[in-house]
Structure formats: C-alpha cells, structure tokens
Design an enzyme around this catalytic site. Sequence first.
Site, PDB file in Angstrom:
ATOM      1  N   ARG A  54       0.855  -1.180   0.000  1.00 35.63           N
ATOM      2  CA  ARG A  54       0.000   0.000   0.000  1.00 35.63           C
ATOM      3  C   ARG A  54       0.897   1.238   0.000  1.00 35.63           C
ATOM      4  NH1 ARG A  54       1.989   1.903   3.832  1.00 35.63           N
ATOM      5  NH2 ARG A  54       0.608   3.683   3.615  1.00 35.63           N
ATOM      6  N   GLY A  55       0.228   2.400  -0.135  1.00 34.01           N
ATOM      7  CA  GLY A  55       0.987   3.638  -0.308  1.00 34.01           C
ATOM      8  C   GLY A  55       1.120   3.888  -1.802  1.00 34.01           C
ATOM      9  N   ALA A  56       0.867   5.140  -2.193  1.00 41.37           N
ATOM     10  CA  ALA A  56       0.746   5.449  -3.619  1.00 41.37           C
ATOM     11  C   ALA A  56       1.945   4.996  -4.467  1.00 41.37           C
ATOM     12  CB  ALA A  56       0.471   6.935  -3.787  1.00 41.37           C
ATOM     13  N   ARG A  95      -7.182  -0.465  -7.141  1.00 40.21           N
ATOM     14  CA  ARG A  95      -7.498   0.632  -6.212  1.00 40.21           C
ATOM     15  C   ARG A  95      -7.622   1.911  -7.035  1.00 40.21           C
ATOM     16  NH1 ARG A  95      -4.216   1.108  -0.733  1.00 40.21           N
ATOM     17  NH2 ARG A  95      -6.127   2.160  -0.098  1.00 40.21           N
ATOM     18  N   GLN A 208      -2.611   2.388   9.738  1.00 43.30           N
ATOM     19  CA  GLN A 208      -1.287   2.464   9.100  1.00 43.30           C
ATOM     20  C   GLN A 208      -0.286   3.215   9.975  1.00 43.30           C
ATOM     21  OE1 GLN A 208      -4.171   3.146   7.586  1.00 43.30           O
ATOM     22  NE2 GLN A 208      -4.129   2.690   5.413  1.00 43.30           N
ATOM     23  N   ASP A 249      -2.020  10.781  -2.220  1.00 42.55           N
ATOM     24  CA  ASP A 249      -2.263   9.752  -3.231  1.00 42.55           C
ATOM     25  C   ASP A 249      -2.522  10.354  -4.605  1.00 42.55           C
ATOM     26  OD1 ASP A 249      -2.912   8.411  -0.555  1.00 42.55           O
ATOM     27  OD2 ASP A 249      -2.697   6.778  -1.996  1.00 42.55           O
ATOM     28  N   ASN A 259      -5.599  12.543   0.228  1.00 44.58           N
ATOM     29  CA  ASN A 259      -4.757  11.668   1.057  1.00 44.58           C
ATOM     30  C   ASN A 259      -5.662  10.891   2.019  1.00 44.58           C
ATOM     31  OD1 ASN A 259      -2.076  10.757   1.807  1.00 44.58           O
ATOM     32  ND2 ASN A 259      -2.378  11.842   3.741  1.00 44.58           N
ATOM     33  N   LYS A 260      -5.049  10.067   2.816  1.00 40.02           N
ATOM     34  CA  LYS A 260      -5.769   9.195   3.739  1.00 40.02           C
ATOM     35  C   LYS A 260      -6.848   9.936   4.520  1.00 40.02           C
ATOM     36  CE  LYS A 260      -5.527   5.700   4.020  1.00 40.02           C
ATOM     37  NZ  LYS A 260      -6.500   4.857   3.270  1.00 40.02           N
TER      38      LYS A 260
HETATM   39  O1  MRU Z   1      -4.673   3.312   1.926  1.00 38.09           O
HETATM   40  P1  MRU Z   1      -3.187   3.484   1.899  1.00 38.09           P
HETATM   41  O2  MRU Z   1      -2.518   2.970   3.121  1.00 38.09           O
HETATM   42  O3  MRU Z   1      -2.582   2.970   0.626  1.00 38.09           O
HETATM   43  O4  MRU Z   1      -3.020   5.060   1.910  1.00 38.09           O
HETATM   44  C1  MRU Z   1      -1.750   5.596   1.869  1.00 38.09           C
HETATM   45  C2  MRU Z   1      -1.739   7.062   2.094  1.00 38.09           C
HETATM   46  O5  MRU Z   1      -2.753   7.693   2.236  1.00 38.09           O
HETATM   47  C3  MRU Z   1      -0.414   7.722   2.044  1.00 38.09           C
HETATM   48  O6  MRU Z   1      -0.439   8.887   2.818  1.00 38.09           O
HETATM   49  C4  MRU Z   1      -0.142   8.104   0.588  1.00 38.09           C
HETATM   50  O7  MRU Z   1      -0.155   6.976  -0.231  1.00 38.09           O
HETATM   51  C5  MRU Z   1       1.100   8.810   0.426  1.00 38.09           C
HETATM   52  S1  MRU Z   1       2.399   7.642   0.597  1.00 38.09           S
HETATM   53  C6  MRU Z   1       3.740   8.091   0.198  1.00 38.09           C
END
Ligand code: MRU
Length: 366
Positions: A54-56, A95, A208, A249, A259-260
């Site tokens: 996970r994470g962009a 996603r 997370q 993201d 973002n999250k």
């Molecule tokens: O749902 P996730 O855990 O994939 O979400 C990740 C985030 O929101 C991060 O803040 C985002 O991807 C930036 S990561 C470098």
Amino acid sequence: MLVDGKNYEGIWLDEDDPAVVKVINQQKLPFSFEISDLRCVEDAWQAIREMVVRGAPLIGVTGAYGMYLATLEINAYTNVPDHLSNAARYLISSRPTAVNLSLSVNYVLKKLLNNIHSKNLSRIALTAARETAEKEKNLCREIGIHGLKLIEDLSKEKEGEPVNILTHCNAGWLACIDYGTALAPVYFAHDRGIPVHVWVDETRPVNQGARLTAWELGKKGVPYTLIPDNTGGYLMQKGMVDVVIVGSDRTSSTGDVVNKIGTYLKALAAHDTNIPFYAAVPSTSIDMQITDAYSEVIIEERPPEEVTMIKGIEDGEMHQVRICPENTIAANWGFDITPARLVTGLITEKGIIRANSEDIKNLFSD
Ligand code: MRU
C-alpha cells in the site's frame, strides 16, 4: 532501509526465481515481518487490493511488476496486445484513488506495445518496472533533501529543541520503495543529528500509523508518540506541534491534496492554529488532468469490516476482534480532499512550492 541489519526495499525480484516478485506483507506488520510472493497478475491485483502492499508509490510499482508477471503468462496462443492491455486495465482497477498506479502500469504497457514483436517482452517489462521503482525512490530522496531544509529552519527557531512533526497514515519507506515522502525529511533530519519527535496518528480504520509508521520510526530510532486520530487538534492548540507533514495519493493540478481519510481535519486544525501544513508530493502523485478533485477523483470505499473489526496481537498471536454491536452498518471511505487553501506548501522533488496551479504548472508542465 535497514530492518534488523538487513537492507530492504518495498518490492524486488526473487534472485533465485525470476518468475517471483517479492513484497513485504504490510498486512502482517508490525506483528510479524513476512515476505509474500507474487507469481501472476492476479496475485499483484490481490496484493494491492488487500493492502499487502500500500501507499501510492508502492502500489504503482507493484502494478508495474504486475505487468512483468503478465508477460510471463504469454504463450503461443496469446493475443499479446489484448492480453497486455487487459492486464493493465485489471491492475489499475485494484485501487482507484492513487494516480501512481495508472501512471506506472501505463508506463510499462507503453514500452511493451512499442516493442510488441520483441522476443524479449519479459526483459522489457522487468527493466521498465525497475525504472518505475528507481524513479519513485529517487523522487523520495529529493523530497527528503528539500524537506530537510524546512526541519532545519524549525530546529534553528527552536534553538535545538526537538522539532515536533505530526504525520497521518504511513508515508514512509514502506509506502514508497525507500525513504518515504512525508517521512523522508524526518529521516534525513534524524540522520544529521537534528532532534525530531513525531506525533503518529493511529489512522483508523486500518491503523497504518499505529502499525507501520510506528514500526518504521522505531526501527530507525526516531522518537515518536502514537496518538489517537482525534488528538492532533488539541496538541496544535497547546503548541505541541511545529509542523504537519503528510503524503498524498493524488494531488490535483490546482493543489488540492487527496490523502488518507482524516488528513483534511488535521489541515483544518493546523490552519486554525497557524501551524504549517505540508504535503510531501512526488510528481508521480500529481494528476495534471484534474482541476477539480471533488468531482474528478474517485474516493475509494473499502469493506465495512475494516471499521467494525480491529486487529491486534496477544501472546504472540494475531487476533481480530469486533468493536461494535453485531450487524452494525459501517462506512469506510479511504481518502479525503484537503483544499489547496489549507496547504502551506507542497514538498516536491524539485523544491517546496505553493499549492496552486501556477507553481505546479511552472515546475511540472513537462
Ligand atoms: O490506503 P493506503 O494505506 O494505501 O493510503 C496511503 C496514504 O494515504 C499515504 O499517505 C499516501 O499513499 C502517500 S504515501 C507516500
């Protein structure tokens, strides 16, 4: 990044078996450190969908490696262009919110379609996938360098007292191959001996922050304190936060930061208390096609069980327990949008800019 003395990145090819892509299973962290194997497109899709990765930036690179796995599925009867285009579409569907996914998958797809008659499509796909990984890693390193300046300045202002940084979700190396986006400046500052302390939002419902950011910071020896998601506003009112740094993201061409879920509330509190709020955003997370994030970005909705249940560890065993009445209806939007007006600046690989179309266009029109 070092994990118990061994260097890891978020994804790599198995040295002994080039048909296997390896990833750190982030579903299992911090309870156990496990490596998962991806052997086909479906595995890559599942890993992204179920947040094993996970994470962009990392989901983008996993999508790119998914395209490599797609080339291994080609046989004498395969309609190759159709197969590759379908694989790309499928991987991108895993996603919807992070723009890095379609960017990286389409990068590999284009390389393949441009060389469609090559006998060595797998080699081409692997090289391209590795390029996406290298790129994300380099962008994060540059973000670290630019963000470091910010922390250095705050440290000077505080005459060497620890700089208190609040972060949300996990935007560290686990999310990004290496370094991280929001955490790269923190790691760089810590490495240079600048005292820092991180307020880590737990980041419900998937935690997370509690599971991954706390684990990463702990491994690196960066002082941190875990806080419930709704604590940040109070800390800001009390002057206990010097700066908020989050990841993104997808950032629109006008500087709105997706973002999250929960990021927006931190930005509102930061605005109200005059605390700088930065998003660390590599250009791979900027969507130049989007001018109105509210109508154009798909905000992922995830399973309600992520809200009604919570995972933890007891006596070395991982357990999942329900935290609400049986049959509770729960809603689970994964991301929110922080409007550009609440963002002090974007920490990009090319420098820190204002979150507006002019600055974004000046820097990233190419
Ligand atoms: O749902 P996730 O855990 O994939 O979400 C990740 C985030 O929101 C991060 O803040 C985002 O991807 C930036 S990561 C470098």
